[in-house]
Write an enzyme that holds these catalytic residues in place. Structure first.
Site, PDB file in Angstrom:
ATOM      1  CG  MET A   1      39.328 125.460 -91.499  1.00  0.00           C
ATOM      2  SD  MET A   1      38.135 126.590 -90.784  1.00  0.00           S
ATOM      3  CE  MET A   1      37.162 126.997 -92.226  1.00  0.00           C
ATOM      4  CG  ASP A  94      42.839 121.636 -92.545  1.00  0.00           C
ATOM      5  OD1 ASP A  94      43.935 121.379 -91.997  1.00  0.00           O
ATOM      6  OD2 ASP A  94      42.049 120.761 -92.924  1.00  0.00           O
ATOM      7  CD  GLU A  95      44.272 119.876 -86.540  1.00  0.00           C
ATOM      8  OE1 GLU A  95      43.816 119.225 -85.590  1.00  0.00           O
ATOM      9  OE2 GLU A  95      44.963 119.373 -87.446  1.00  0.00           O
TER      10      GLU A  95
END
Length: 386
Positions: A1, A94-95
Protein backbone atom coordinates in the site's frame (compact mmCIF):
# COMPACT_ATOMS: atom_id res chain seq x y z
CA UNK A 1 0.00 0.00 0.00
CA UNK A 2 1.13 3.57 -0.68
CA UNK A 3 1.92 5.62 2.47
CA UNK A 4 -0.74 3.47 4.10
CA UNK A 5 -1.42 5.08 7.50
CA UNK A 6 -1.22 8.62 6.12
CA UNK A 7 -3.34 7.70 3.09
CA UNK A 8 -6.07 6.26 5.35
CA UNK A 9 -6.11 9.51 7.34
CA UNK A 10 -6.36 11.57 4.15
CA UNK A 11 -9.16 9.37 2.83
CA UNK A 12 -11.15 9.60 6.07
CA UNK A 13 -10.62 13.35 6.40
CA UNK A 14 -10.91 15.18 3.04
CA UNK A 15 -9.42 18.33 4.62
CA UNK A 16 -6.06 16.54 4.82
CA UNK A 17 -5.89 15.58 1.16
CA UNK A 18 -3.02 17.13 -0.75
CA UNK A 19 -1.44 18.39 2.47
CA UNK A 20 1.83 17.37 4.23
CA UNK A 21 0.43 14.82 6.66
CA UNK A 22 2.35 12.55 9.02
CA UNK A 23 1.00 10.02 11.48
CA UNK A 24 2.61 10.22 14.92
CA UNK A 25 2.65 11.97 18.27
CA UNK A 26 2.76 15.73 18.68
CA UNK A 27 5.33 16.05 21.47
CA UNK A 28 9.02 16.67 20.81
CA UNK A 29 9.79 13.14 22.03
CA UNK A 30 7.61 11.48 19.41
CA UNK A 31 8.57 9.92 16.11
CA UNK A 32 6.85 9.82 12.73
CA UNK A 33 5.05 6.53 12.14
CA UNK A 34 4.08 7.24 8.53
CA UNK A 35 4.51 10.11 6.09
CA UNK A 36 2.30 11.16 3.18
CA UNK A 37 3.94 11.70 -0.20
CA UNK A 38 3.28 15.41 0.16
CA UNK A 39 5.47 15.63 3.27
CA UNK A 40 8.09 13.20 1.92
CA UNK A 41 9.05 15.85 -0.61
CA UNK A 42 10.58 17.77 2.29
CA UNK A 43 12.67 14.76 3.33
CA UNK A 44 10.36 13.58 6.12
CA UNK A 45 10.12 9.82 6.53
CA UNK A 46 8.96 7.23 9.03
CA UNK A 47 11.02 6.70 12.20
CA UNK A 48 12.21 10.34 12.03
CA UNK A 49 11.87 12.42 15.18
CA UNK A 50 9.02 14.91 15.19
CA UNK A 51 11.52 17.68 16.01
CA UNK A 52 13.48 17.02 12.82
CA UNK A 53 10.31 16.59 10.77
CA UNK A 54 9.06 20.02 11.89
CA UNK A 55 12.38 21.60 10.93
CA UNK A 56 12.21 20.08 7.46
CA UNK A 57 8.54 20.96 7.01
CA UNK A 58 7.15 23.64 9.34
CA UNK A 59 3.70 23.15 7.77
CA UNK A 60 3.57 19.46 8.69
CA UNK A 61 0.21 18.20 10.01
CA UNK A 62 0.63 15.52 12.69
CA UNK A 63 -2.26 13.11 13.15
CA UNK A 64 -2.50 10.51 15.98
CA UNK A 65 -2.41 6.94 14.76
CA UNK A 66 -5.51 4.73 14.71
CA UNK A 67 -4.25 1.17 14.47
CA UNK A 68 -7.74 -0.29 14.73
CA UNK A 69 -8.79 1.61 11.62
CA UNK A 70 -5.63 0.61 9.72
CA UNK A 71 -6.24 -3.05 10.54
CA UNK A 72 -9.82 -2.72 9.32
CA UNK A 73 -8.67 -1.41 5.93
CA UNK A 74 -5.88 -4.00 5.86
CA UNK A 75 -8.45 -6.80 6.10
CA UNK A 76 -10.19 -5.38 3.02
CA UNK A 77 -6.89 -5.38 1.13
CA UNK A 78 -6.10 -8.99 2.00
CA UNK A 79 -9.63 -10.12 1.11
CA UNK A 80 -9.24 -8.43 -2.28
CA UNK A 81 -5.94 -10.22 -2.92
CA UNK A 82 -7.45 -13.60 -2.05
CA UNK A 83 -9.94 -13.11 -4.88
CA UNK A 84 -6.98 -13.67 -7.22
CA UNK A 85 -5.06 -16.42 -5.43
CA UNK A 86 -5.58 -18.59 -2.35
CA UNK A 87 -1.85 -18.35 -1.67
CA UNK A 88 -1.51 -14.92 -0.05
CA UNK A 89 0.98 -14.25 2.74
CA UNK A 90 0.43 -11.08 4.73
CA UNK A 91 3.86 -9.66 5.55
CA UNK A 92 2.63 -6.65 7.54
CA UNK A 93 -0.47 -4.52 7.94
CA UNK A 94 0.12 -2.94 4.50
CA UNK A 95 2.10 -5.51 2.52
CA UNK A 96 1.57 -9.03 1.21
CA UNK A 97 3.05 -11.63 -1.12
CA UNK A 98 0.85 -13.41 -3.64
CA UNK A 99 1.82 -16.56 -5.53
CA UNK A 100 0.70 -15.96 -9.11
CA UNK A 101 1.63 -19.36 -10.50
CA UNK A 102 -0.96 -20.37 -13.11
CA UNK A 103 -3.05 -17.20 -12.78
CA UNK A 104 -2.42 -16.32 -16.45
CA UNK A 105 -5.08 -18.86 -17.42
CA UNK A 106 -7.67 -16.97 -15.41
CA UNK A 107 -6.64 -13.33 -15.65
CA UNK A 108 -4.26 -13.00 -18.58
CA UNK A 109 -0.54 -12.07 -18.69
CA UNK A 110 1.29 -10.81 -15.60
CA UNK A 111 0.91 -7.10 -16.42
CA UNK A 112 -2.85 -7.56 -16.79
CA UNK A 113 -2.97 -9.41 -13.45
CA UNK A 114 -1.13 -6.51 -11.83
CA UNK A 115 -3.56 -3.97 -13.25
CA UNK A 116 -6.53 -6.01 -12.08
CA UNK A 117 -5.11 -6.32 -8.56
CA UNK A 118 -4.53 -2.57 -8.36
CA UNK A 119 -8.04 -1.83 -9.58
CA UNK A 120 -9.64 -4.30 -7.15
CA UNK A 121 -7.74 -2.93 -4.14
CA UNK A 122 -8.73 0.61 -5.13
CA UNK A 123 -12.37 -0.47 -5.44
CA UNK A 124 -12.30 -2.24 -2.05
CA UNK A 125 -10.53 0.48 -0.07
CA UNK A 126 -10.45 3.72 -2.04
CA UNK A 127 -6.64 3.64 -1.77
CA UNK A 128 -3.83 3.03 -4.23
CA UNK A 129 -1.21 0.32 -4.04
CA UNK A 130 1.97 -0.49 -5.92
CA UNK A 131 2.59 -3.93 -7.39
CA UNK A 132 5.89 -5.67 -8.02
CA UNK A 133 6.14 -8.92 -9.97
CA UNK A 134 9.14 -11.20 -10.42
CA UNK A 135 10.06 -14.90 -10.70
CA UNK A 136 11.14 -15.05 -7.04
CA UNK A 137 9.96 -13.56 -3.79
CA UNK A 138 12.73 -11.11 -2.84
CA UNK A 139 12.79 -9.60 -6.33
CA UNK A 140 9.04 -9.05 -6.23
CA UNK A 141 9.53 -7.19 -2.94
CA UNK A 142 12.18 -4.95 -4.51
CA UNK A 143 10.07 -4.40 -7.63
CA UNK A 144 7.10 -3.21 -5.54
CA UNK A 145 9.18 -0.20 -4.43
CA UNK A 146 10.47 0.73 -7.89
CA UNK A 147 7.46 2.67 -9.16
CA UNK A 148 5.67 4.16 -6.15
CA UNK A 149 3.09 5.51 -5.64
CA UNK A 150 0.32 3.80 -7.60
CA UNK A 151 2.82 1.99 -9.83
CA UNK A 152 3.70 -1.40 -11.21
CA UNK A 153 7.13 -2.83 -11.99
CA UNK A 154 7.75 -6.23 -13.54
CA UNK A 155 11.04 -8.14 -13.61
CA UNK A 156 10.68 -10.97 -16.12
CA UNK A 157 12.74 -14.17 -16.16
CA UNK A 158 14.98 -13.00 -18.96
CA UNK A 159 15.57 -9.63 -17.26
CA UNK A 160 16.72 -10.88 -13.84
CA UNK A 161 20.50 -10.90 -14.50
CA UNK A 162 20.53 -7.44 -16.06
CA UNK A 163 18.29 -6.00 -13.33
CA UNK A 164 20.54 -7.33 -10.55
CA UNK A 165 23.81 -6.27 -12.20
CA UNK A 166 23.43 -2.62 -11.20
CA UNK A 167 21.02 -3.01 -8.28
CA UNK A 168 22.46 -1.46 -5.06
CA UNK A 169 23.13 -4.29 -2.62
CA UNK A 170 21.28 -2.39 0.11
CA UNK A 171 18.04 -3.00 -1.78
CA UNK A 172 18.17 -6.70 -0.94
CA UNK A 173 15.75 -7.40 1.94
CA UNK A 174 17.68 -8.29 5.08
CA UNK A 175 20.82 -6.33 4.22
CA UNK A 176 20.92 -3.93 7.14
CA UNK A 177 23.26 -1.07 8.00
CA UNK A 178 25.94 -3.25 9.67
CA UNK A 179 26.17 -5.75 6.81
CA UNK A 180 26.10 -2.91 4.30
CA UNK A 181 29.11 -1.32 6.01
CA UNK A 182 31.00 -4.62 5.87
CA UNK A 183 30.20 -5.00 2.19
CA UNK A 184 31.36 -1.47 1.46
CA UNK A 185 34.71 -2.25 3.06
CA UNK A 186 34.95 -5.24 0.74
CA UNK A 187 34.31 -3.03 -2.27
CA UNK A 188 30.71 -4.12 -2.85
CA UNK A 189 28.20 -1.55 -4.04
CA UNK A 190 25.94 -3.54 -6.35
CA UNK A 191 24.79 -7.13 -6.72
CA UNK A 192 27.06 -7.35 -9.75
CA UNK A 193 30.05 -6.70 -7.47
CA UNK A 194 29.14 -9.78 -5.41
CA UNK A 195 29.39 -12.00 -8.49
CA UNK A 196 33.00 -10.94 -9.07
CA UNK A 197 33.91 -13.42 -6.31
CA UNK A 198 32.84 -17.10 -6.02
CA UNK A 199 30.28 -18.25 -3.50
CA UNK A 200 32.98 -19.85 -1.33
CA UNK A 201 34.56 -16.43 -0.83
CA UNK A 202 31.39 -14.97 0.63
CA UNK A 203 30.61 -18.01 2.75
CA UNK A 204 34.11 -17.92 4.28
CA UNK A 205 33.72 -14.25 5.23
CA UNK A 206 30.04 -14.04 6.15
CA UNK A 207 29.04 -17.64 6.87
CA UNK A 208 25.46 -18.58 6.01
CA UNK A 209 24.67 -14.92 5.29
CA UNK A 210 27.36 -14.91 2.65
CA UNK A 211 25.89 -17.98 0.95
CA UNK A 212 22.41 -16.44 0.96
CA UNK A 213 23.76 -13.12 -0.31
CA UNK A 214 25.52 -14.86 -3.21
CA UNK A 215 22.27 -16.62 -4.11
CA UNK A 216 20.33 -13.37 -4.07
CA UNK A 217 22.88 -11.72 -6.35
CA UNK A 218 22.18 -14.51 -8.84
CA UNK A 219 18.41 -14.15 -8.47
CA UNK A 220 17.96 -17.32 -6.41
CA UNK A 221 15.38 -17.35 -3.61
CA UNK A 222 13.71 -20.66 -2.63
CA UNK A 223 11.46 -18.98 -0.04
CA UNK A 224 7.83 -19.89 -0.81
CA UNK A 225 4.75 -17.78 -0.29
CA UNK A 226 3.24 -19.22 2.90
CA UNK A 227 -0.34 -18.18 3.66
CA UNK A 228 -1.67 -17.67 7.18
CA UNK A 229 1.65 -17.78 9.02
CA UNK A 230 0.98 -17.97 12.72
CA UNK A 231 1.93 -15.09 14.96
CA UNK A 232 5.25 -15.55 16.77
CA UNK A 233 4.80 -13.05 19.58
CA UNK A 234 2.48 -10.48 21.10
CA UNK A 235 3.77 -7.36 22.82
CA UNK A 236 2.99 -3.84 23.98
CA UNK A 237 5.33 -0.98 24.77
CA UNK A 238 5.14 2.72 25.60
CA UNK A 239 7.52 5.65 25.35
CA UNK A 240 7.09 8.16 28.20
CA UNK A 241 6.65 11.90 27.94
CA UNK A 242 9.30 12.21 30.66
CA UNK A 243 12.07 9.75 31.51
CA UNK A 244 11.62 8.10 34.88
CA UNK A 245 13.32 5.94 37.51
CA UNK A 246 10.09 5.45 39.50
CA UNK A 247 9.71 1.67 39.76
CA UNK A 248 6.15 1.95 41.05
CA UNK A 249 5.22 3.88 37.92
CA UNK A 250 7.02 1.35 35.73
CA UNK A 251 5.05 -1.46 37.35
CA UNK A 252 1.79 0.33 36.61
CA UNK A 253 2.78 0.58 32.97
CA UNK A 254 3.63 -3.12 32.96
CA UNK A 255 0.19 -3.91 34.38
CA UNK A 256 -1.57 -1.84 31.73
CA UNK A 257 0.55 -3.48 29.03
CA UNK A 258 0.01 -6.97 30.44
CA UNK A 259 -3.74 -6.37 30.20
CA UNK A 260 -3.39 -5.41 26.53
CA UNK A 261 -1.17 -8.38 25.72
CA UNK A 262 -3.33 -10.83 27.67
CA UNK A 263 -6.52 -9.64 26.01
CA UNK A 264 -4.92 -9.86 22.56
CA UNK A 265 -3.68 -13.40 23.23
CA UNK A 266 -7.09 -14.54 24.42
CA UNK A 267 -8.87 -12.90 21.49
CA UNK A 268 -6.69 -14.75 18.98
CA UNK A 269 -6.53 -18.02 20.89
CA UNK A 270 -2.78 -17.96 21.65
CA UNK A 271 -0.83 -18.93 24.75
CA UNK A 272 2.90 -18.43 25.20
CA UNK A 273 5.64 -19.78 27.45
CA UNK A 274 8.14 -16.91 27.31
CA UNK A 275 7.61 -13.47 28.85
CA UNK A 276 10.03 -10.73 27.77
CA UNK A 277 10.68 -7.37 29.40
CA UNK A 278 12.06 -4.52 27.29
CA UNK A 279 13.64 -1.42 28.81
CA UNK A 280 15.03 1.52 26.83
CA UNK A 281 17.05 4.13 28.73
CA UNK A 282 17.22 7.88 28.20
CA UNK A 283 20.40 7.51 26.13
CA UNK A 284 18.50 5.12 23.77
CA UNK A 285 20.46 2.06 24.91
CA UNK A 286 18.13 -0.84 25.64
CA UNK A 287 18.02 -4.26 27.26
CA UNK A 288 15.66 -7.22 27.17
CA UNK A 289 15.17 -9.89 29.80
CA UNK A 290 13.15 -13.09 29.31
CA UNK A 291 11.81 -15.91 31.44
CA UNK A 292 10.23 -19.16 30.24
CA UNK A 293 7.31 -20.57 32.21
CA UNK A 294 6.47 -24.19 32.91
CA UNK A 295 3.20 -23.89 31.01
CA UNK A 296 1.88 -21.65 28.26
CA UNK A 297 -0.29 -18.79 29.43
CA UNK A 298 -2.62 -16.03 28.30
CA UNK A 299 -3.24 -14.95 31.90
CA UNK A 300 -2.84 -11.23 32.60
CA UNK A 301 -1.71 -11.74 36.21
CA UNK A 302 0.93 -14.31 35.26
CA UNK A 303 2.29 -12.06 32.49
CA UNK A 304 2.38 -9.08 34.85
CA UNK A 305 3.97 -10.89 37.79
CA UNK A 306 6.63 -12.42 35.54
CA UNK A 307 7.41 -9.04 34.00
CA UNK A 308 7.68 -7.45 37.45
CA UNK A 309 10.04 -10.21 38.54
CA UNK A 310 12.24 -9.44 35.56
CA UNK A 311 12.10 -5.71 36.34
CA UNK A 312 13.27 -6.34 39.91
CA UNK A 313 16.46 -7.86 38.50
CA UNK A 314 17.16 -4.86 36.26
CA UNK A 315 19.30 -2.03 37.54
CA UNK A 316 18.34 1.49 36.56
CA UNK A 317 21.65 3.31 36.06
CA UNK A 318 19.82 5.86 33.94
CA UNK A 319 16.25 7.07 33.65
CA UNK A 320 13.91 4.92 31.58
CA UNK A 321 12.48 6.22 28.31
CA UNK A 322 10.44 3.18 27.28
CA UNK A 323 9.17 -0.02 28.84
CA UNK A 324 7.37 -2.95 27.28
CA UNK A 325 6.30 -6.54 27.81
CA UNK A 326 5.78 -9.36 25.34
CA UNK A 327 4.79 -13.02 25.22
CA UNK A 328 6.23 -15.49 22.71
CA UNK A 329 7.01 -19.17 22.22
CA UNK A 330 3.47 -20.22 21.36
CA UNK A 331 4.45 -23.83 20.58
CA UNK A 332 2.86 -26.46 22.74
CA UNK A 333 4.82 -28.01 25.61
CA UNK A 334 3.40 -30.52 28.09
CA UNK A 335 2.99 -29.04 31.53
CA UNK A 336 5.11 -30.68 34.22
CA UNK A 337 2.94 -32.06 36.99
CA UNK A 338 4.24 -31.17 40.45
CA UNK A 339 3.12 -31.70 44.02
CA UNK A 340 2.15 -28.06 44.25
CA UNK A 341 -1.02 -27.44 42.26
CA UNK A 342 -2.12 -24.22 43.92
CA UNK A 343 -0.64 -21.97 41.25
CA UNK A 344 -2.32 -23.80 38.31
CA UNK A 345 -5.71 -23.69 40.05
CA UNK A 346 -5.25 -20.00 40.74
CA UNK A 347 -4.29 -19.37 37.14
CA UNK A 348 -7.40 -21.20 35.92
CA UNK A 349 -9.63 -19.08 38.14
CA UNK A 350 -8.01 -15.79 37.16
CA UNK A 351 -8.20 -16.80 33.48
CA UNK A 352 -11.99 -17.08 33.80
CA UNK A 353 -12.00 -13.64 35.38
CA UNK A 354 -9.88 -12.30 32.48
CA UNK A 355 -12.37 -13.68 29.97
CA UNK A 356 -15.28 -12.11 31.84
CA UNK A 357 -13.53 -8.73 31.84
CA UNK A 358 -12.80 -9.12 28.12
CA UNK A 359 -16.49 -9.68 27.40
CA UNK A 360 -17.56 -6.64 29.41
CA UNK A 361 -15.00 -4.39 27.72
CA UNK A 362 -15.93 -5.60 24.24
CA UNK A 363 -19.57 -4.78 24.94
CA UNK A 364 -19.26 -1.56 26.93
CA UNK A 365 -15.83 -0.19 26.01
CA UNK A 366 -12.29 -0.45 27.31
CA UNK A 367 -12.95 1.80 30.34
CA UNK A 368 -15.94 -0.20 31.58
CA UNK A 369 -13.78 -2.20 33.99
CA UNK A 370 -10.60 -0.92 35.64
CA UNK A 371 -8.24 -2.69 37.99
CA UNK A 372 -7.90 -1.10 41.41
CA UNK A 373 -4.16 -0.70 40.87
CA UNK A 374 -4.82 1.45 37.78
CA UNK A 375 -7.52 3.72 39.23
CA UNK A 376 -6.49 7.31 38.51
CA UNK A 377 -3.58 6.13 36.35
CA UNK A 378 -3.42 8.36 33.29
CA UNK A 379 -1.86 6.55 30.37
CA UNK A 380 -0.37 9.39 28.34
CA UNK A 381 2.80 8.19 26.67
CA UNK A 382 4.24 9.78 23.55
CA UNK A 383 3.98 6.62 21.53
CA UNK A 384 2.51 3.14 21.79
CA UNK A 385 3.10 -0.05 19.88
CA UNK A 386 1.22 -3.35 19.89
Amino acid sequence: MDAFFASVEQMDNPELRGKPVAVGGTSDRSVVSAASYEVRRYGVHSAMSVVKARKLCPEIILVPGRMGRYKEVSHLVMDALREFSPTVEQASVDEAYLDGTGLERLFGPVDEIGRRIKARVKEATGLTCSVGAAPVRFLAKIASDMDKPDGMFIVRHEEVAEFLQTLPVGKIPGVGAKLLEVLKRLGVRTCGDILLKPGEYWEERLGKYGAALYDRARGIDPTPVTPCEAAKSCSAENTFREDTTDRALLRKWLLAQSERVGEDLRRHGYKGRTVTLKVKYADFSQITRSRSLEARTDNTAVIFETACGLLEQVKLPRAVRLIGVGVSNFGARPRQVTLFEEAPRRQEATSELDKAVDRVRRRFGGQAVTRVELLGFKKKPTNSAD
